[in-house]
Design a protein around this motif. Sequence first.
Motif, short mmCIF file in Angstrom:
data_model
loop_
_atom_site.label_atom_id
_atom_site.label_comp_id
_atom_site.label_asym_id
_atom_site.label_seq_id
_atom_site.Cartn_x
_atom_site.Cartn_y
_atom_site.Cartn_z
N ALA A 154 1.62 1.12 2.53
CA ALA A 154 1.36 0.35 1.32
C ALA A 154 1.21 1.28 0.12
N PRO A 155 1.59 0.82 -1.09
CA PRO A 155 1.47 1.66 -2.29
C PRO A 155 0.05 2.16 -2.51
N ALA A 156 -0.06 3.41 -2.92
CA ALA A 156 -1.38 4.02 -3.11
C ALA A 156 -1.89 3.85 -4.53
N ALA A 157 -1.13 3.19 -5.40
CA ALA A 157 -1.56 2.97 -6.78
C ALA A 157 -1.11 1.59 -7.23
N ASP A 158 -1.88 0.98 -8.14
CA ASP A 158 -1.57 -0.33 -8.69
C ASP A 158 -1.30 -1.35 -7.58
N SER A 159 -2.17 -1.35 -6.57
CA SER A 159 -2.03 -2.28 -5.45
C SER A 159 -3.41 -2.78 -5.06
N SER A 160 -3.43 -3.86 -4.30
CA SER A 160 -4.72 -4.40 -3.87
C SER A 160 -4.56 -5.22 -2.60
N CYS A 161 -5.66 -5.34 -1.87
CA CYS A 161 -5.80 -6.29 -0.78
C CYS A 161 -6.75 -7.38 -1.26
N VAL A 162 -6.43 -8.64 -0.98
CA VAL A 162 -7.21 -9.77 -1.48
C VAL A 162 -7.51 -10.73 -0.34
N VAL A 163 -8.74 -11.19 -0.28
CA VAL A 163 -9.14 -12.27 0.62
C VAL A 163 -9.98 -13.24 -0.20
N THR A 164 -9.60 -14.51 -0.22
CA THR A 164 -10.38 -15.54 -0.89
C THR A 164 -11.11 -16.35 0.17
N TRP A 165 -12.45 -16.42 0.04
CA TRP A 165 -13.25 -17.01 1.11
C TRP A 165 -14.43 -17.77 0.52
N PRO A 166 -14.93 -18.83 1.21
CA PRO A 166 -16.06 -19.59 0.67
C PRO A 166 -17.25 -18.70 0.33
N SER A 167 -17.78 -18.90 -0.85
CA SER A 167 -18.85 -18.02 -1.36
C SER A 167 -20.11 -18.08 -0.52
N ARG A 168 -20.37 -19.20 0.13
CA ARG A 168 -21.62 -19.36 0.88
C ARG A 168 -21.53 -18.83 2.32
N ASP A 169 -20.39 -18.27 2.70
CA ASP A 169 -20.25 -17.78 4.06
C ASP A 169 -20.77 -16.34 4.15
N ALA A 170 -22.06 -16.20 4.31
CA ALA A 170 -22.69 -14.88 4.31
C ALA A 170 -22.25 -14.03 5.49
N MET A 189 -13.24 -14.25 -4.57
CA MET A 189 -12.04 -13.45 -4.37
C MET A 189 -12.46 -12.00 -4.15
N TRP A 190 -12.32 -11.57 -2.91
CA TRP A 190 -12.69 -10.22 -2.52
C TRP A 190 -11.47 -9.31 -2.63
N GLU A 191 -11.68 -8.12 -3.21
CA GLU A 191 -10.55 -7.22 -3.41
C GLU A 191 -10.89 -5.80 -3.01
N VAL A 192 -9.85 -5.09 -2.59
CA VAL A 192 -9.87 -3.64 -2.42
C VAL A 192 -8.75 -3.08 -3.26
N ARG A 193 -9.04 -2.17 -4.16
CA ARG A 193 -8.03 -1.50 -4.98
C ARG A 193 -8.20 0.01 -4.89
N PRO A 194 -7.10 0.73 -4.56
CA PRO A 194 -5.77 0.25 -4.15
C PRO A 194 -5.82 -0.27 -2.71
N ALA A 195 -4.69 -0.81 -2.25
CA ALA A 195 -4.64 -1.40 -0.92
C ALA A 195 -4.96 -0.38 0.16
N THR A 196 -4.64 0.88 -0.08
CA THR A 196 -4.88 1.94 0.90
C THR A 196 -6.36 2.24 1.08
N ALA A 197 -7.23 1.67 0.22
CA ALA A 197 -8.68 1.91 0.35
C ALA A 197 -9.33 0.97 1.36
N LEU A 198 -8.56 0.04 1.93
CA LEU A 198 -9.11 -0.84 2.96
C LEU A 198 -9.62 0.00 4.13
N ARG A 199 -10.88 -0.24 4.52
CA ARG A 199 -11.48 0.54 5.60
C ARG A 199 -11.32 -0.18 6.94
#
Length: 316
Positions: A98-114, A306-316
């Motif tokens: 995945a691109p190491a710059a100007d990229s992201s991973c996104v997950v949209t999830w219910p806010s109350r789901d702790a 909307m949860w994000e990791v930027r860039p996508a390569t930062a996903l752990r």
Amino acid sequence: MGDAQELVDRQCARFAELDRDLPDRYLLPKGDPLMARLPGGGTVAGLVVHNRVPRGSSQSLWQATDTFELFPLLGDRPQEGMDGLLSEWRRRLSAQEAPAADSSCVVTWPSRDARATRALLDHGFVPLSCLAIRPPGPSPDEDTKLSGTVKVRRAGPADLDSVVELALAEHAYAALVGASVHRPEAAELKRIAARLRLAAGSGPGGDPVWLAEQDGTPIALAECGWIDPDRQAGGHRLRSGRWAYVNCVSVHEQARGGGVGQQLMATAHDEFARAGVVGSFLYYNPPNPLSSVFWPRQGYRPLWTMWEVRPATALR
């Protein structure tokens, strides 16, 4: 993904228990299937959509050029399911380079789901934006005295320069503290969008744009509109019915804290109520120290995050 429908059914049942304002359905786009087997047995799944935003598009002002979005199917196992699926996603992105710059991973999830929140945080995600909703009705009263004479009115094509100036100020601030992205072409894109919005909004039933003026000088902006989720792309995160939405609110830096934003939104909420909407919604950035305080005071509360990791390569 033979058990996908069972996962969807259990997930929707759990969502209904979490938050009664979540829609009854969880719609899935076309995407690449992802599956993870859990240590204690069982399987979770999801779909991954890769979206490449064209340079020079309005969408490029609020998201990375390369966005990888995951739509999880976790059934009734939110924490371990999300953890397992994100681990598998990380391995896939690594294999795909995945691109190491100007990229992201996104997950949209219910806010109350702790429980799912814990897994997202553990994998490096941050809550950069949330979809917040508000029931119809007047704005809450606040004991704020405005200095000078403030007048709220509908904006028209002749107000283009003022609208663009205020919209750009909001975008610049949001790019510092939230999900917005600074692009060299931002001023041009905002002007094009504002021109179209003002032209359409001046007619009957058009999307309203309001300006607040203090002693004749524009100091605040509210761009709003109307949608029917059943007829709107991306509207699947809201219950059916006609909704009002708040696209952008901007208050001049020197006028903040004086009640202008409150007065502006009181006008908007009154019109929303007269229109008979199911409710109103907006997106705001939890890390933003202004909007994270202002919008709850106006009666809005998070529905989806909307949860994000930027860039996508930062996903752990």
